[in-house]
Design a protein around this motif. Sequence first.
Motif, PDB file in Angstrom:
ATOM      1  N   TYR A 109       0.755  -1.296  -0.504  1.00  0.00           N
ATOM      2  CA  TYR A 109      -0.285  -0.528  -0.467  1.00  0.00           C
ATOM      3  C   TYR A 109       1.318   1.526   0.123  1.00  0.00           C
ATOM      4  CZ  TYR A 109      -2.535   3.548   1.575  1.00  0.00           C
ATOM      5  OH  TYR A 109      -3.752   4.882   2.188  1.00  0.00           O
ATOM      6  N   GLU A 110       0.462   1.823  -0.881  1.00  0.00           N
ATOM      7  CA  GLU A 110       1.640   3.484  -0.992  1.00  0.00           C
ATOM      8  C   GLU A 110       0.166   5.082  -0.691  1.00  0.00           C
ATOM      9  OE1 GLU A 110       4.615   5.502  -3.650  1.00  0.00           O
ATOM     10  OE2 GLU A 110       4.081   3.826  -4.548  1.00  0.00           O
ATOM     11  N   GLY A 111       0.410   5.420   0.160  1.00  0.00           N
ATOM     12  CA  GLY A 111      -0.391   6.835  -0.455  1.00  0.00           C
ATOM     13  C   GLY A 111      -0.817   6.691   1.533  1.00  0.00           C
ATOM     14  N   GLU A 112      -2.101   7.363   1.706  1.00  0.00           N
ATOM     15  CA  GLU A 112      -1.765   8.567   3.485  1.00  0.00           C
ATOM     16  C   GLU A 112      -2.998   7.695   4.550  1.00  0.00           C
ATOM     17  OE1 GLU A 112      -3.212  12.348   1.667  1.00  0.00           O
ATOM     18  OE2 GLU A 112      -4.869  11.053   1.292  1.00  0.00           O
ATOM     19  N   PHE A 113      -2.614   7.301   5.613  1.00  0.00           N
ATOM     20  CA  PHE A 113      -2.536   7.113   7.273  1.00  0.00           C
ATOM     21  C   PHE A 113      -2.437   7.808   7.869  1.00  0.00           C
ATOM     22  CE2 PHE A 113       1.001   3.841   4.990  1.00  0.00           C
ATOM     23  CZ  PHE A 113       0.506   3.076   5.671  1.00  0.00           C
ATOM     24  N   GLY A 122      -5.146   6.760  -1.721  1.00  0.00           N
ATOM     25  CA  GLY A 122      -4.128   5.566  -1.543  1.00  0.00           C
ATOM     26  C   GLY A 122      -4.185   4.669  -2.982  1.00  0.00           C
ATOM     27  N   ILE A 123      -2.718   4.001  -3.633  1.00  0.00           N
ATOM     28  CA  ILE A 123      -3.360   2.232  -3.547  1.00  0.00           C
ATOM     29  C   ILE A 123      -2.204   1.272  -3.430  1.00  0.00           C
ATOM     30  CG2 ILE A 123      -2.059   1.593  -6.251  1.00  0.00           C
ATOM     31  CD1 ILE A 123      -1.182   4.288  -6.761  1.00  0.00           C
ATOM     32  N   TYR A 124      -3.670   0.387  -3.429  1.00  0.00           N
ATOM     33  CA  TYR A 124      -3.109  -1.275  -2.145  1.00  0.00           C
ATOM     34  C   TYR A 124      -3.176  -1.696  -3.377  1.00  0.00           C
ATOM     35  CZ  TYR A 124      -3.341  -5.036   1.043  1.00  0.00           C
ATOM     36  OH  TYR A 124      -3.445  -5.869   1.646  1.00  0.00           O
ATOM     37  N   ARG A 125      -2.163  -2.301  -3.602  1.00  0.00           N
ATOM     38  CA  ARG A 125      -1.282  -3.722  -4.916  1.00  0.00           C
ATOM     39  C   ARG A 125      -2.220  -5.292  -4.688  1.00  0.00           C
ATOM     40  NH1 ARG A 125       1.807   0.903  -6.066  1.00  0.00           N
ATOM     41  NH2 ARG A 125       0.787   2.263  -8.431  1.00  0.00           N
ATOM     42  N   LEU A 126      -2.232  -5.848  -5.053  1.00  0.00           N
ATOM     43  CA  LEU A 126      -2.243  -7.878  -3.928  1.00  0.00           C
ATOM     44  C   LEU A 126      -1.342  -8.162  -5.117  1.00  0.00           C
ATOM     45  CD1 LEU A 126      -5.194  -6.024  -4.350  1.00  0.00           C
ATOM     46  CD2 LEU A 126      -5.421  -8.327  -3.847  1.00  0.00           C
ATOM     47  N   GLN A 133      -7.294   1.440  -6.226  1.00  0.00           N
ATOM     48  CA  GLN A 133      -6.743   3.475  -6.233  1.00  0.00           C
ATOM     49  C   GLN A 133      -7.582   3.951  -6.206  1.00  0.00           C
ATOM     50  OE1 GLN A 133      -4.382   4.653  -9.935  1.00  0.00           O
ATOM     51  NE2 GLN A 133      -4.357   6.274  -8.880  1.00  0.00           N
ATOM     52  N   GLY A 134      -7.849   4.844  -4.930  1.00  0.00           N
ATOM     53  CA  GLY A 134      -8.934   5.747  -4.439  1.00  0.00           C
ATOM     54  C   GLY A 134      -8.633   5.798  -3.899  1.00  0.00           C
TER      55      GLY A 134
END
Length: 272
Positions: A109-113, A122-126, A133-134
């Motif tokens: 996951y790359e994005g905001e926390f 953010g973008i969550y990649r499996l 992405q959203g």
Amino acid sequence: MTKKTKIYINLILVIAIAAIALLAICGIVLNVLGFKYIKADNGSKFIGKMSDGVVVEGTIFLPDGTKAKIDRRLGTIEYSNGDKYDGEFSGFYRNGKGYMYFAATGDTYEGEFENDKMSGMGIYRLADGSSYQGEFKDGKKNGQGKYTWADGSFYEGAFENNRKHGYGMYLGADGSSYIGEYKEDKKDGTGTVKYANGDTYVGELKNDIREGTGTYTWANGESYTGQFKNNLKHGEGVYSWPAPNARSYTGVFENGTIVIEDKNSEAPKENN
């Protein structure tokens, strides 16, 4: 009380006082050196070094038993289960922009926390090639976003609690599509369905099936407008045939079949 007993009790008291004093001294020394103990509202605990009220490095103890090493200078949190975080902090929480690797699945996951959870954009990649992405909230897909499967199929629209919920559009790799309303991951409400074989349906759906009023058009031009139940023509409706032999039949249908009230009449041939 014997003299021997008194000596024994006094000895225990001396040892206890000495232990308390030693602990107090250790606490003072650790405090001077910047070491602190913090317990967060979510049950997480931190033991480590702080400077001017800011966490520098130490160990995080999560409620599920997982431990993690935090190092603000490197901008990392390394978890005992193999997970790793690189990014911004607030206290010992993940807060701001960051990158998370999940060891158990290989997902990222790359994005905001916010407050130690994926929240914001953010973008969550499996690991299987799928991605989302959203918008996120409290660690879940919530808001507007786009989920893309490994085969190229995608859904773009509203999410709630990790599910398609609200208005959205699905486009399948096989050419099928749906534009309309979703409820808890199922097509539910009004929408337009295009099937891979070229058929289309415009109308009401319930729990992923045609239920209510709608129009189904076959690829050969034949169509039915009326009531549906459990994906079948059921109730009053109009079945139409295209040119060159254009005609229509208005009547009652039951479980996909025309109901003939006049037994001497012959039912016209139609699709189910």
